[in-house]
Design a protein around this motif. Structure first.
Motif, PDB file in Angstrom:
ATOM      1  N   SER A  80      11.223 -10.889 -44.065  1.00  0.00           N
ATOM      2  CA  SER A  80       9.976  -9.652 -43.988  1.00  0.00           C
ATOM      3  C   SER A  80      11.197  -8.987 -43.648  1.00  0.00           C
ATOM      4  O   SER A  80      12.184  -9.297 -43.349  1.00  0.00           O
ATOM      5  CB  SER A  80       9.131  -9.404 -43.456  1.00  0.00           C
ATOM      6  OG  SER A  80       9.403 -10.549 -41.410  1.00  0.00           O
ATOM      7  N   ASP A 118      11.403 -17.094 -42.967  1.00  0.00           N
ATOM      8  CA  ASP A 118      10.949 -15.296 -42.937  1.00  0.00           C
ATOM      9  C   ASP A 118      11.800 -14.305 -42.976  1.00  0.00           C
ATOM     10  O   ASP A 118      13.092 -14.502 -42.944  1.00  0.00           O
ATOM     11  CB  ASP A 118      10.974 -15.377 -41.395  1.00  0.00           C
ATOM     12  CG  ASP A 118      10.017 -13.795 -41.106  1.00  0.00           C
ATOM     13  OD1 ASP A 118       9.970 -12.261 -41.523  1.00  0.00           O
ATOM     14  OD2 ASP A 118      10.172 -13.476 -39.566  1.00  0.00           O
ATOM     15  N   VAL A 120       2.819 -15.260 -46.360  1.00  0.00           N
ATOM     16  CA  VAL A 120       2.655 -14.205 -45.791  1.00  0.00           C
ATOM     17  C   VAL A 120       2.886 -12.555 -46.621  1.00  0.00           C
ATOM     18  O   VAL A 120       4.281 -12.164 -47.544  1.00  0.00           O
ATOM     19  CB  VAL A 120       2.608 -13.278 -44.825  1.00  0.00           C
ATOM     20  CG1 VAL A 120       2.468 -12.147 -44.117  1.00  0.00           C
ATOM     21  CG2 VAL A 120       2.921 -14.289 -43.871  1.00  0.00           C
ATOM     22  N   ASN A 166      14.793 -11.321 -41.258  1.00  0.00           N
ATOM     23  CA  ASN A 166      14.195  -9.756 -41.326  1.00  0.00           C
ATOM     24  C   ASN A 166      14.643  -9.292 -41.116  1.00  0.00           C
ATOM     25  O   ASN A 166      15.934  -9.415 -40.209  1.00  0.00           O
ATOM     26  CB  ASN A 166      12.690 -10.315 -40.590  1.00  0.00           C
ATOM     27  CG  ASN A 166      12.934 -10.518 -39.152  1.00  0.00           C
ATOM     28  OD1 ASN A 166      13.683 -11.464 -38.782  1.00  0.00           O
ATOM     29  ND2 ASN A 166      13.100  -8.984 -38.432  1.00  0.00           N
ATOM     30  N   SER A 187       7.009  -9.931 -45.566  1.00  0.00           N
ATOM     31  CA  SER A 187       6.111  -8.922 -46.077  1.00  0.00           C
ATOM     32  C   SER A 187       7.435  -7.766 -45.795  1.00  0.00           C
ATOM     33  O   SER A 187       8.761  -8.057 -45.730  1.00  0.00           O
ATOM     34  CB  SER A 187       5.223  -8.823 -44.449  1.00  0.00           C
ATOM     35  OG  SER A 187       4.476 -10.055 -44.506  1.00  0.00           O
ATOM     36  N   ASN A 195       7.333 -15.378 -44.797  1.00  0.00           N
ATOM     37  CA  ASN A 195       6.828 -14.374 -45.002  1.00  0.00           C
ATOM     38  C   ASN A 195       7.805 -13.679 -45.819  1.00  0.00           C
ATOM     39  O   ASN A 195       9.334 -13.211 -45.518  1.00  0.00           O
ATOM     40  CB  ASN A 195       6.776 -14.159 -43.098  1.00  0.00           C
ATOM     41  CG  ASN A 195       6.936 -12.820 -43.431  1.00  0.00           C
ATOM     42  OD1 ASN A 195       6.346 -11.605 -43.974  1.00  0.00           O
ATOM     43  ND2 ASN A 195       6.301 -13.140 -42.304  1.00  0.00           N
TER      44      ASN A 195
END
Length: 424
Positions: free
Chosen positions: A82, A80, A132, A56, A108, A106
């Motif tokens: 994000s 992830d 997500v 992220n 996001s 994810n």
């Protein structure tokens, strides 16, 4: 320091998980794996990747070498990405299509609303079970494309996407169990009912921080819309009448409810809120995260009866009559005043005289002596006081400390105070 723009997934992966930054550690439960790499790869045997990759806020804009991704990420199950700078679904597809065992993704806070997700790209997400898309501003068209291509999707996160309406998908998503759609602008129940149509197997619906003002649906329709709903979160929604709470009983499998911060409950005490909610929702086993024990339920239901017993008949809810049938009509609880007594009527004995007096219990022994000075014709310095509790087995107690408050002796109506002159 800000990450430079235009970084690839593979570039960031190599930097973060190089032996220098992420040393290989042996031992049970570490979840670390060194996959085989294509012969001649400059990264051969250099990366020690866990099955859960957290990349992220790394400034990623593109995938990078797909062969390298396939070589190093064959075992990865969670990813992830994000808060990066991915704005092209094609680049996301290049990454995901080379992570064959990916179950959690994810995305996001990536600006993915800037591109259209085509079905052939969405097909690369087919194995994902948890997706997500918080703060991605993903359109409902994008969501529908994902739903058609992810046959095993179980959890979907669509928070902070500025949704004011819900667009129905042309097909139902039978696999989805959890929908997290908090912090949007959904106000009308007609939008929420679309979620029931799209996700008939939904187990958990998290609607917190949407200004939903009422539940406009018949009981039969609610049962059909959400036949499998076990948990609903309506924290900080706009619900403002008890009829909406009663309608939650229409969900046939509902057992967990969250209802903090709604306008309806603002005028009640913390104890009243919980007890009134528990009494109105007979099937729930958890309220606002706390288990409802059998004893607490009975206490709440009895509280409910007493709470409404003095209300006019037209204002008494139907649940009241159900509970009266269960427990019978209860007597009001006795009102017990636990405030300390402020005064007492005592007998003052001096020589052969007895005088009944009302004395303030917030005064001190010294102040009482001043008050008695005119009654017994003694100076305060020449006065000894003795207190006799009418139930005390040990006889009178000398009140020798001038600054001690009278209430500390536990003086009650009918007790006696003896005054004697100090012996010279």
């Amino acid at each position: 320091m800000d990450q430079p723009s235009g970084r690839s997934f593979m570039q960031v992966l190599c930097e973060k998980y190089s032996p220098e930054n992420f040393p290989y550690r042996r031992g049970p439960g570490m979840g670390v794996h060194v996959p085989a790499t294509p012969q001649g790869s400059p990264m051969k045997d250099r990366l020690n990747l866990p099955s859960v990759l957290v990349l992220n806020s790394c400034g990623i804009t593109c995938a990078g070498d797909e062969n390298e991704i396939a070589a190093f990420c064959a075992h990865v199950s969670e990813l992830d990405l994000s808060d990066n700078k991915l704005e092209d679904w094609h680049e996301v597809s290049k990454i995901v299509s080379n992570v064959p065992h990916l179950e959690f993704l994810n995305l996001s806070s990536n600006p993915l609303s800037l591109s259209v997700l085509e079905r052939r790209c969405a097909g690369s997400f087919a194995g994902v079970r948890k997706l997500v898309l918080n703060n991605s501003k993903a359109s409902w068209e994008t969501v529908h494309t994902i739903l058609q291509e992810l046959p095993d999707l179980e959890e979907l996160f669509l928070c902070l996407n500025d949704y004011e309406t819900v667009s129905c998908s042309p097909v139902c998503c039978q696999s989805l169990k959890l929908l997290h759609i908090t912090d949007n602008n959904l106000q009308d129940w007609t939008e929420i009912r679309k979620l029931g149509i799209m996700f008939p197997s939904l187990d958990t619906l998290i609607l917190a921080n949407n200004n939903l003002t009422t539940i406009e649906e018949s009981e039969d329709s609610l049962a059909r819309l959400f036949p499998n709903l076990r948990s609903i979160n309506l924290h900080k929604s706009g619900l403002h009448c008890w009829e909406d709470i009663d309608k939650l009983n229409s969900f046939p499998k509902l057992e967990e409810v969250k209802l903090l911060g709604i306008p309806l409950l603002q005028s009640y005490t913390t104890e009243e809120r919980r007890k009134l909610l528990i009494a109105r929702l007979p099937s729930i086993i958890k309220l606002n995260g706390s288990i409802v024990a059998d004893g607490e339920r009975e206490d709440s239901e009895r509280f409910f009866i007493r709470y409404y017993m003095e209300f006019p008949e037209e204002e008494v809810p139907f649940r009241y009559h159900e509970l009266v049938t269960k427990y019978g009509k209860l007597e009001p609880l006795a009102v017990v005043d636990l405030r300390p007594q402020s005064s007492a009527k005592v007998e003052v004995h001096f020589q052969d005289k007895v005088e009944e007096m009302s004395i303030r219990l917030d005064q001190t022994v010294a102040e009482l002596k001043k008050h008695l000075k005119t009654v017994v014709q003694l100076s305060t310095s020449n006065m000894l006081l003795f207190y006799l509790d009418q139930e005390a087995p040990f006889g009178p107690e000398e009140m020798k400390y001038s600054s001690r408050a009278l209430h500390s002796y536990g003086i009650r109506d009918g007790d006696k105070i003896y005054v004697e002159p100090r012996m010279k």
